[in-house]
Scaffold this motif. Structure first.
Motif, mmCIF file in Angstrom:
data_model
loop_
_atom_site.group_PDB
_atom_site.id
_atom_site.type_symbol
_atom_site.label_atom_id
_atom_site.label_comp_id
_atom_site.label_asym_id
_atom_site.label_seq_id
_atom_site.Cartn_x
_atom_site.Cartn_y
_atom_site.Cartn_z
ATOM 1 N N ASN A 171 38.464 43.096 35.782
ATOM 2 C CA ASN A 171 38.362 43.107 34.467
ATOM 3 C C ASN A 171 36.769 42.819 34.049
ATOM 4 O O ASN A 171 36.406 41.568 34.427
ATOM 5 N N SER A 172 36.251 43.592 33.267
ATOM 6 C CA SER A 172 34.805 43.191 32.748
ATOM 7 C C SER A 172 34.406 43.630 31.532
ATOM 8 O O SER A 172 34.653 44.863 31.119
ATOM 9 N N GLY A 173 34.098 42.784 30.586
ATOM 10 C CA GLY A 173 33.636 42.787 29.198
ATOM 11 C C GLY A 173 34.767 42.681 28.292
ATOM 12 O O GLY A 173 36.104 42.254 28.683
ATOM 13 N N PRO A 174 34.604 42.439 26.891
ATOM 14 C CA PRO A 174 35.700 42.061 26.002
ATOM 15 C C PRO A 174 36.762 42.828 25.761
ATOM 16 O O PRO A 174 37.781 42.369 25.196
ATOM 17 N N HIS A 175 36.516 44.333 26.077
ATOM 18 C CA HIS A 175 37.554 45.153 25.830
ATOM 19 C C HIS A 175 38.674 45.271 27.040
ATOM 20 O O HIS A 175 39.566 46.109 27.207
ATOM 21 N N SER A 176 38.439 44.411 28.339
ATOM 22 C CA SER A 176 38.890 45.112 29.432
ATOM 23 C C SER A 176 40.043 44.021 29.944
ATOM 24 O O SER A 176 40.836 44.217 30.959
ATOM 25 N N GLY A 177 40.557 43.004 29.096
ATOM 26 C CA GLY A 177 41.487 41.948 29.350
ATOM 27 C C GLY A 177 40.858 40.856 30.233
ATOM 28 O O GLY A 177 41.845 40.075 30.521
ATOM 29 N N ALA A 178 39.674 40.692 30.426
ATOM 30 C CA ALA A 178 38.883 39.549 31.070
ATOM 31 C C ALA A 178 39.323 38.330 30.535
ATOM 32 O O ALA A 178 39.098 38.308 28.901
ATOM 33 N N SER A 179 39.631 37.241 31.110
ATOM 34 C CA SER A 179 39.815 36.099 30.521
ATOM 35 C C SER A 179 39.013 34.924 30.889
ATOM 36 O O SER A 179 38.758 33.648 30.488
ATOM 37 N N GLN A 180 38.307 34.891 32.210
ATOM 38 C CA GLN A 180 37.587 34.165 32.701
ATOM 39 C C GLN A 180 36.033 34.396 33.040
ATOM 40 O O GLN A 180 35.882 35.521 33.680
ATOM 41 N N PRO A 181 35.100 33.679 32.658
ATOM 42 C CA PRO A 181 33.818 34.084 32.995
ATOM 43 C C PRO A 181 33.451 34.312 34.226
ATOM 44 O O PRO A 181 32.371 34.704 34.540
ATOM 45 N N HIS A 182 33.924 33.258 35.204
ATOM 46 C CA HIS A 182 33.501 33.348 36.666
ATOM 47 C C HIS A 182 33.920 34.578 37.270
ATOM 48 O O HIS A 182 35.141 34.959 37.223
ATOM 49 N N ARG A 183 32.984 35.005 38.093
ATOM 50 C CA ARG A 183 33.324 36.403 38.668
ATOM 51 C C ARG A 183 34.489 36.249 39.516
ATOM 52 O O ARG A 183 34.378 35.568 40.585
ATOM 53 N N HIS A 184 35.520 37.261 39.447
ATOM 54 C CA HIS A 184 36.712 37.103 40.313
ATOM 55 C C HIS A 184 37.214 38.671 40.243
ATOM 56 O O HIS A 184 37.158 39.341 39.355
ATOM 57 N N ILE A 185 37.854 38.982 41.510
ATOM 58 C CA ILE A 185 38.512 39.999 41.573
ATOM 59 C C ILE A 185 40.067 39.862 41.903
ATOM 60 O O ILE A 185 39.958 38.764 42.843
ATOM 61 N N GLN A 186 41.045 40.372 41.201
ATOM 62 C CA GLN A 186 42.474 39.989 41.377
ATOM 63 C C GLN A 186 43.085 41.004 42.375
ATOM 64 O O GLN A 186 42.812 42.076 42.591
ATOM 65 N N LEU A 187 43.896 40.445 43.467
ATOM 66 C CA LEU A 187 44.687 41.116 44.214
ATOM 67 C C LEU A 187 46.317 41.012 44.101
ATOM 68 O O LEU A 187 46.753 39.721 44.173
ATOM 69 N N LEU A 188 46.957 42.131 44.394
ATOM 70 C CA LEU A 188 48.250 41.977 44.058
ATOM 71 C C LEU A 188 49.051 42.624 45.389
ATOM 72 O O LEU A 188 48.776 44.086 45.411
ATOM 73 N N PRO A 189 49.823 42.195 46.007
ATOM 74 C CA PRO A 189 50.522 42.867 47.144
ATOM 75 C C PRO A 189 51.570 43.975 46.461
ATOM 76 O O PRO A 189 52.432 43.856 45.435
ATOM 77 N N VAL A 190 51.396 45.170 46.814
ATOM 78 C CA VAL A 190 52.034 46.255 46.317
ATOM 79 C C VAL A 190 53.609 46.236 46.255
ATOM 80 O O VAL A 190 54.362 46.369 45.480
ATOM 81 N N ALA A 191 53.912 45.646 47.461
ATOM 82 C CA ALA A 191 55.301 45.410 47.891
ATOM 83 C C ALA A 191 56.081 44.308 46.517
ATOM 84 O O ALA A 191 57.131 44.563 46.293
ATOM 85 N N GLN A 192 55.277 43.393 46.171
ATOM 86 C CA GLN A 192 55.572 42.403 45.245
ATOM 87 C C GLN A 192 55.723 43.082 43.945
ATOM 88 O O GLN A 192 56.424 42.514 43.128
ATOM 89 N N MET A 193 54.866 44.025 43.789
ATOM 90 C CA MET A 193 54.753 44.721 42.663
ATOM 91 C C MET A 193 56.043 45.510 42.244
ATOM 92 O O MET A 193 56.415 45.950 41.241
ATOM 93 N N ARG A 194 56.722 45.992 43.653
ATOM 94 C CA ARG A 194 57.846 46.670 43.296
ATOM 95 C C ARG A 194 59.151 45.629 43.224
ATOM 96 O O ARG A 194 60.330 46.220 43.081
ATOM 97 N N ALA A 195 58.931 44.507 43.014
ATOM 98 C CA ALA A 195 60.150 43.639 42.729
ATOM 99 C C ALA A 195 60.956 44.017 41.383
ATOM 100 O O ALA A 195 60.431 44.096 40.180
ATOM 101 N N GLY A 196 62.078 44.159 41.601
ATOM 102 C CA GLY A 196 63.301 44.412 40.633
ATOM 103 C C GLY A 196 63.379 45.881 40.406
ATOM 104 O O GLY A 196 64.040 46.388 39.686
#
Length: 341
Positions: free
Chosen positions: A156-181
């Motif tokens: 997420n980059s910029g004020p309209h992106s949903g970014a909440s932290q100014p320290h550069r970071h990329i978020q990672l989600l295991p797709v199998a866990q995204m299927r939970a439920g």
């Protein structure tokens, strides 16, 4: 270890390291996992099965610590969760320039983060080693000796992106866990990562512009970064056509945007607003704003109150209305590159 042409080695058994760290930190109370209810929506004629998740506990999510330090008259330093993370929240270093840490407030189990070791701005164009490090993690999940897995990375980059932290970071989600439920949700089996669907299926469509590239096996760090910069520049031109060729591929980003990467796809969407308000079924009452970050490129949305949850499930086209406002119209000429790395 995964290195090959990327020049960066992901830790061995990365999925196991993430899982063990997540469980240990959760038991210790150093992170909070927020269970969700889930429904599958099909807004409009998009051909996309969209996850809608509801977590009422998020409404009471703790606020970050107040800014610290600074003498009288000096600006105080905001809390930075990535600068000196607790040992229990640290998964592993990722030399030479990154570290892997857990997300303190997780909606998806085993949600983790690739952060720069030194403080770099979230609003700057990503560097080659940022992209290579993220893709090394994706590759490590897929090449896990115990079980090949998919990993969804987003930025997420910029004020309209949903970014909440100014320290550069990329978020990672295991797709199998995204299927939970999803196994108990109606049409849950229909859900797939939207970025992959948009780059591979002719019937997949959304009302906002998404630029995509297919990632070939064995892509180098230079090829991956060049593709990202190309998508970024194309996105800038969508919002600022007057710039034509004069778009810098480094430094402060000209636009807000979300980037997503999977093993086979890179996707980027320029953003003009973070979200939109929705109304009750009767249309008389505003029940809340729906804000979207880079997980929109996975085909997911999160709401925090029951009124939003009910309104969107009763009328999935309300979600279509939100999606149509967050970026450039997908009918804009030349919005998809569709090339291969």
């Amino acid at each position: 270890m995964v290195e090959d042409m990327l020049g960066i080695r992901a830790p061995p058994n990365l999925p196991g390291l993430v899982k063990a760290a997540f469980e240990k930190a959760r038991v210790a109370g150093d992170l909070t996992y927020y269970p969700t209810q889930v429904a599958i929506l099909r807004p409009g004629n998009s051909g996309i099965a969209f996850q809608l998740r509801f977590s009422p506990a998020l409404a009471s999510k703790p606020k970050p610590p107040p800014p610290s330090g600074g003498d009288k008259g000096e600006k105080k330093k905001p809390f930075n969760p990535f600068e000196n993370p607790l040992p229990s929240m640290t998964i592993a270093p990722l030399p030479p320039n990154h570290v892997l840490v857990l997300n303190k407030f997780a909606i998806v189990p085993e949600h983790f983060i690739l952060a720069t070791r030194t403080v770099k701005p979230q609003t700057h164009v990503l560097e080659s080693d940022d992209i290579a490090a993220a893709y090394a993690c994706i590759r490590a999940y897929h090449e896990d000796e115990d079980k090949a897995q998919d990993l969804f990375a987003f930025f997420n980059s910029g004020p309209h992106s949903g970014a909440s932290q100014p320290h550069r970071h990329i978020q990672l989600l295991p797709v199998a866990q995204m299927r939970a439920g999803l196994e108990s949700a109606k049409n849950g089996a229909d859900w797939e990562v939207m970025a992959d669907a948009l780059s591979s299926r002719s019937d997949a469509d959304v009302p906002f512009a998404v630029l995509t590239d297919r990632i070939a096996s064995g892509a180098t760090a230079e090829q991956l970064h060049a593709a990202y910069v190309r998508l970024y520049k194309d996105a800038v031109r969508l919002l600022h056509p007057e710039e034509n060729e004069n778009v810098a591929g480094e430094g402060e980003a000209r636009i807000s945007y979300n980037l997503a990467m999977t093993r086979t796809t890179m996707a980027l969407c320029p953003r003009i607003v973070e979200g939109a308000t929705i109304r009750s079924k009767s249309g008389e009452e505003v029940v809340g704003p729906v804000a979207l970050n880079g997980t929109v490129l996975a085909g997911t949305a999160l709401v925090k109150n029951e009124a939003e949850w009910d309104a969107l499930r009763e009328d999935p086209d309300k979600l279509l209305g939100v999606l149509s406002k967050i970026g450039v119209s997908s009918s804009t000429k030349g919005v998809a590159t569709g090339s291969n790395l």
